[in-house]
Structure formats: structure tokens, C-alpha cells
Write an enzyme that holds these catalytic residues in place. Structure first.
Site, PDB file in Angstrom:
ATOM      1  CB  CYS A  73       7.282  -2.400  -4.182  1.00 57.83           C
ATOM      2  SG  CYS A  73       5.505  -2.761  -3.191  1.00 57.83           S
ATOM      3  CD  GLU A  75       8.822   1.354  -2.332  1.00 56.17           C
ATOM      4  OE1 GLU A  75       8.002   0.814  -3.332  1.00 56.17           O
ATOM      5  OE2 GLU A  75       7.709   1.486  -1.773  1.00 56.17           O
ATOM      6  CB  CYS A 112       4.003  -1.943   0.679  1.00 51.85           C
ATOM      7  SG  CYS A 112       5.263  -3.555   0.244  1.00 51.85           S
TER       8      CYS A 112
HETATM    9  N1  THU Z   1       4.109  -0.500  -5.053  1.00 48.88           N
HETATM   10  C1  THU Z   1       5.152   0.359  -5.003  1.00 48.88           C
HETATM   11  O1  THU Z   1       5.738   0.004  -6.206  1.00 48.88           O
HETATM   12  N2  THU Z   1       5.442   1.018  -3.414  1.00 48.88           N
HETATM   13  C2  THU Z   1       4.800   0.717  -2.587  1.00 48.88           C
HETATM   14  O2  THU Z   1       5.587   1.433  -1.982  1.00 48.88           O
HETATM   15  C3  THU Z   1       3.171   0.072  -2.805  1.00 48.88           C
HETATM   16  C4  THU Z   1       2.787  -0.196  -4.339  1.00 48.88           C
HETATM   17  C5  THU Z   1       3.189  -0.664  -5.923  1.00 48.88           C
HETATM   18  C6  THU Z   1       2.784  -1.798  -6.597  1.00 48.88           C
HETATM   19  C7  THU Z   1       1.942  -2.023  -7.322  1.00 48.88           C
HETATM   20  O3  THU Z   1       2.456  -2.191  -8.535  1.00 48.88           O
HETATM   21  C8  THU Z   1       1.300  -1.191  -7.516  1.00 48.88           C
HETATM   22  O4  THU Z   1       1.890   0.003  -6.459  1.00 48.88           O
HETATM   23  C9  THU Z   1       0.407  -0.600  -6.688  1.00 48.88           C
HETATM   24  O5  THU Z   1      -0.235  -1.361  -5.286  1.00 48.88           O
END
Ligand code: THU
Length: 160
Positions: A73, A75, A112
Site C-alpha cells: 500500500c 501508506e 487498511c
Molecule cells: N491500497 C492502498 O495503497 N492503501 C490503502 O489504504 C488501501 C488499499 C492499495 C492496495 C492495492 O494496491 C489497491 O489499493 C487495492 O486494494
């Protein structure tokens, strides 16, 4: 038996323009970072910008992988990079934004569970709160004062 309520303060802004200058500038950097996400599988691009106590900003965006769980992710990309590049420097805030190819993300995106846990580790270690500024692609922006607010009863090293 005792009943306890857990509550926290959430600031809700109608748009980016309502934010103070520092938060808005940080969000603009997150929006800019979002475009360089590598998200061919979800088509969901996330950008993050971390503001440090030395006024440096470190950005991150989601990095996906054909083996889905191997991706990371935005973050965590940002926070881990901050930890690697500026060890020991306090993280003041993190701005997060997302955009999808498939639909308009018109409400704030919150980190998440795995990211909450990772950011929590930094907050505990630095002994000062990390503010979160959350946005979709458009619409309201939310701000909370501390990661701990959105991860009550967190697991931490005192259990080990
Ligand atoms: N994702 C993030 O980068 N940050 C979040 O807080 C939620 C999800 C990304 C992970 C994945 O690449 C895409 O978003 C879909 O879940």
C-alpha cells in the site's frame, strides 16, 4: 461488568480548499504521488505524503504485483521510506488520497488494517501522534489527530 465507549474526534472538511495551508500542500503532494502508483490489477491508485518534523516530505504510492499479496500500500511505502531515509525524525502527519479507473472515489479513503498497524508502530516509537488527512479523488476531507484513534486496542510490543 463495565461498559466503556471509545470515541474520537474527526474533523470533516467539505473540500480541499477548507484545509489549512500545510495540510492542503501535503495533500497536493499525495495527489501528485498518486499518479505514479503501479496499480494495473486493481486500477485503484493511492498516493500518500508524509510530513516530517524536519519539514521534509516523503511520498509513497501503491506498488502492486502479479502475486497480489506481494504488493504494498501507498501508506507503508511512504512511512517505510521515511523511516529508512530519516531515521529518528518524527512523523507529524500523513495525507492519503485515492482514485479509481472504474468509479469516482468521492469519499475519504482510510488506511487498511495492515497500514494502521504499521503506522501505529511509528507513532508508539516516536511517542507523539501522527495526524491523518484523508481524501478520495474529490469531496470531503477528513482529519484525525492520531493513528491510535482509528486503531483502538492495538497490538503492540508490550504484549511480547
Ligand atoms: N491500497 C492502498 O495503497 N492503501 C490503502 O489504504 C488501501 C488499499 C492499495 C492496495 C492495492 O494496491 C489497491 O489499493 C487495492 O486494494
Amino acid at each position: 461488568m463495565k461498559k466503556r465507549n471509545v470515541a474520537f474526534e474527526l474533523l470533516v472538511f467539505e473540500s480541499l480548499e477548507e484545509l489549512n495551508r500545510q495540510d492542503r500542500d501535503l495533500m497536493l503532494l499525495a495527489i501528485d504521488a498518486r499518479k505514479d502508483a503501479y496499480a494495473p490489477y486493481s486500477n485503484f491508485r493511492v498516493g500518500a505524503a508524509v510530513l516530517l518534523d524536519n519539514n521534509e516530505v516523503v511520498i509513497g504510492n501503491n506498488q502492486e504485483n502479479a502475486s497480489y499479496p506481494s504488493g504494498l500500500c501507498a501508506e507503508r511505502v511512504a512511512v517505510f521510506q521515511a523511516g529508512a531515509k530519516y531515521p529518528g525524525i518524527i512523523i507529524k502527519s500523513i495525507a492519503i488520497t485515492a482514485r479509481s479507473k472504474n468509479h469516482l472515489v468521492d469519499k475519504p479513503v482510510a488506511p487498511c488494517g495492515n497500514c494502521r498497524q504499521s503506522i501505529s508502530e511509528y507513532e508508539i516509537r516516536q511517542k507523539s501522534p501522527i495526524e491523518l488527512i484523508l481524501m478520495g479523488e474529490s469531496g470531503q476531507v477528513m482529519k484525525c489527530h492520531s493513528l491510535a484513534d482509528i486503531l483502538p486496542l492495538a497490538f503492540n510490543n508490550t504484549y511480547l
